[in-house]
Write an enzyme that holds these catalytic residues in place. Sequence first.
Site, PDB file in Angstrom:
ATOM      1  N   MET A 203       0.800  -1.220   0.000  1.00  0.00           N
ATOM      2  CA  MET A 203       0.000   0.000   0.000  1.00  0.00           C
ATOM      3  C   MET A 203       0.830   1.266   0.000  1.00  0.00           C
ATOM      4  O   MET A 203       0.276   2.365  -0.062  1.00  0.00           O
ATOM      5  CB  MET A 203      -0.940   0.012   1.203  1.00  0.00           C
ATOM      6  CG  MET A 203      -2.096  -0.978   1.085  1.00  0.00           C
ATOM      7  SD  MET A 203      -3.200  -0.870   2.492  1.00  0.00           S
ATOM      8  CE  MET A 203      -3.878   0.774   2.231  1.00  0.00           C
TER       9      MET A 203
ATOM     10  N   ASP B  49      -4.316 -11.041   6.282  1.00  0.00           N
ATOM     11  CA  ASP B  49      -3.055 -11.144   5.531  1.00  0.00           C
ATOM     12  C   ASP B  49      -1.920 -11.560   6.466  1.00  0.00           C
ATOM     13  O   ASP B  49      -0.858 -10.942   6.493  1.00  0.00           O
ATOM     14  CB  ASP B  49      -2.725  -9.825   4.836  1.00  0.00           C
ATOM     15  CG  ASP B  49      -1.707 -10.012   3.709  1.00  0.00           C
ATOM     16  OD1 ASP B  49      -1.530 -11.149   3.251  1.00  0.00           O
ATOM     17  OD2 ASP B  49      -1.085  -9.019   3.299  1.00  0.00           O
TER      18      ASP B  49
ATOM     19  N   PRO C   9       4.720 -14.107   7.077  1.00  0.00           N
ATOM     20  CA  PRO C   9       5.970 -13.704   7.740  1.00  0.00           C
ATOM     21  C   PRO C   9       6.363 -12.247   7.511  1.00  0.00           C
ATOM     22  O   PRO C   9       6.921 -11.609   8.401  1.00  0.00           O
ATOM     23  CB  PRO C   9       7.014 -14.663   7.142  1.00  0.00           C
ATOM     24  CG  PRO C   9       6.213 -15.889   6.818  1.00  0.00           C
ATOM     25  CD  PRO C   9       4.881 -15.373   6.334  1.00  0.00           C
TER      26      PRO C   9
ATOM     27  N   ASN D  55       4.533  -9.737   7.457  1.00  0.00           N
ATOM     28  CA  ASN D  55       3.716  -8.850   8.275  1.00  0.00           C
ATOM     29  C   ASN D  55       3.887  -9.100   9.767  1.00  0.00           C
ATOM     30  O   ASN D  55       3.074  -8.659  10.579  1.00  0.00           O
ATOM     31  CB  ASN D  55       2.233  -8.994   7.889  1.00  0.00           C
ATOM     32  CG  ASN D  55       1.932  -8.327   6.566  1.00  0.00           C
ATOM     33  OD1 ASN D  55       2.690  -7.480   6.106  1.00  0.00           O
ATOM     34  ND2 ASN D  55       0.837  -8.714   5.942  1.00  0.00           N
TER      35      ASN D  55
END
Length: 561
Positions: A30, A146, A149, A151
């Site tokens: 994002m 979501d 790893p 995150n």
Amino acid sequence: MMVRMGTEGDSVRVIAGRYRLEKRLGRGGMGVVWRATDQLLGRQVAVKEIAQDDSLSEEEARQHRDRTLREARAVAQLRHPHIIVVHDVVEQDERPYIVMELIDGGSLADRISTHGPVDAAEAARIGVALLGALRTAHAAGVLHRDIKPANVLLETASDEADADRVVLTDFGIAQVAGATTLTENGAFVGSPEYTAPERMSGVRTGPASDLWSLGALLCTVLSGESPFRRDSLGGILHAVVFDEIRPPEEARPLLPVVRGLLERDPERRLGAAEAERMLRAFLKTGRTPKAAAGGAAHPTPGYTPTQKGVPLRELAPPPQPSTPSPTPPVTAVPPPRRSTRGVLVAALLVAAMAGAGVSAAALLMRGDDKEASPPVSSAPLTSTSAGTTSPSSPTPTPTPTPKPSKTANTPTAPSGYRVAHDPDGFALAVPEDFTRVPQGERIFYMSPGETFRLGIKMSDPAAGGPLAVMKSAAAKGADTNPGYHDGKVTDTTHYGHPAALWEFTWNGFSTAEGPRHTYDLCWDEGGRMYDVWVSAPVGKVREAKEYFDVALDTFVLEQKQ
């Protein structure tokens, strides 16, 4: 609090008259994450700058901002030691910025790429922390959607005797109960290798979907890769929904938990409280107990566990791998269709499961990693090359990632990049301070001081295709790359085209330059062979990997000037 003030200098920007952006830490699905200083309170923070896409309609742009605000609201209402803290949300020039606590440490994906898998005790510790975070989020009506790893951050402990703090972050596609979903058209946003089968089949999801993702994550931290990793998006979808689930051998000590979380029927999937109890028991005794009766997660609304074509599995509690029952035959999954949305690109996969009775599954995949894997390096002086993996550095996955169609007029550059329209007939996004340096048949875009070198070469196809070319180049690697070592060539595909990946480490062209790492992808397309590579010092592999990913994601052909 929403503010619309900001100043910008030659080297720093100050957002909302308060947050001074100082160093880019990484790029996710994002936007860009910055290290910043809160000048009002005199503390270091992380600021997530949400990427804009000028191709969006006014309504789509509004939805994009709404999604950002939803992320902030979702996390801001949560209080847990293993969930990232959101301090503030500000807006400048209609671009939102999320101000969060700054974590001193990398991601779990970085750790696996750099140091390899962890042992069962460390995996259990990570699992307990994440289960506690998810239980808090789910109790507040927040789904993460979501879990992977990349995150999960690991904050370095101040005392060497203490374990790193596990922090769940990037609620960028979180869903808050009662909020309007942005995926009502049947598309899903997330990471396919960690996405639950009920989401793949287009059904409304609940907390159990996050627990499936956690099960896949545990397999990854124990073995180094997701059990659902395949060489195409269609292959991943098929693996998640239909293929036999084979936990890695390294998961044996935690097998009752892993199998329980990777139960395809969400009504029978192991619940968070029971999974946490079992992992705590392992940490205490070294043995994982069986799941207690009634330890399954709550049913997922709208999901029919007997849905034809989504095979159910019996739990296998014993800590020994058992032979999974065969799955029913299914029709092949058609290749994914690709669409463009700037560098925040996504691939829309519509898999019509003929004869399986499953509704068309749409998966909208974010191109992020983002935030978070290894390096590439300078252009080898051999002909076209492709990837190799070095144990000393993170290894990017040579699987197709969505990118702009070759018919798109122009790629969209993320923050900090510009689109370079090359006179040789291609365009791609490069960092703003990179300059073009042609060297014969190779075109370089180099950073100041040539620390980072991004190379492109186009040529006629060669006998044997990209794999043969890469293997030949690797065999001569020491001739053109002093101190060449840890080279590896991988046969792969690039958006459906035959490709090969070559990754290696070498000593650089001089002592002053120092050791470097190179990541190189070569592919055949439309009767031509293309080669894109990045070279960087071994200590700057994360930045190099980002440059490499952006280059490949935005590379398009144009009319030769």
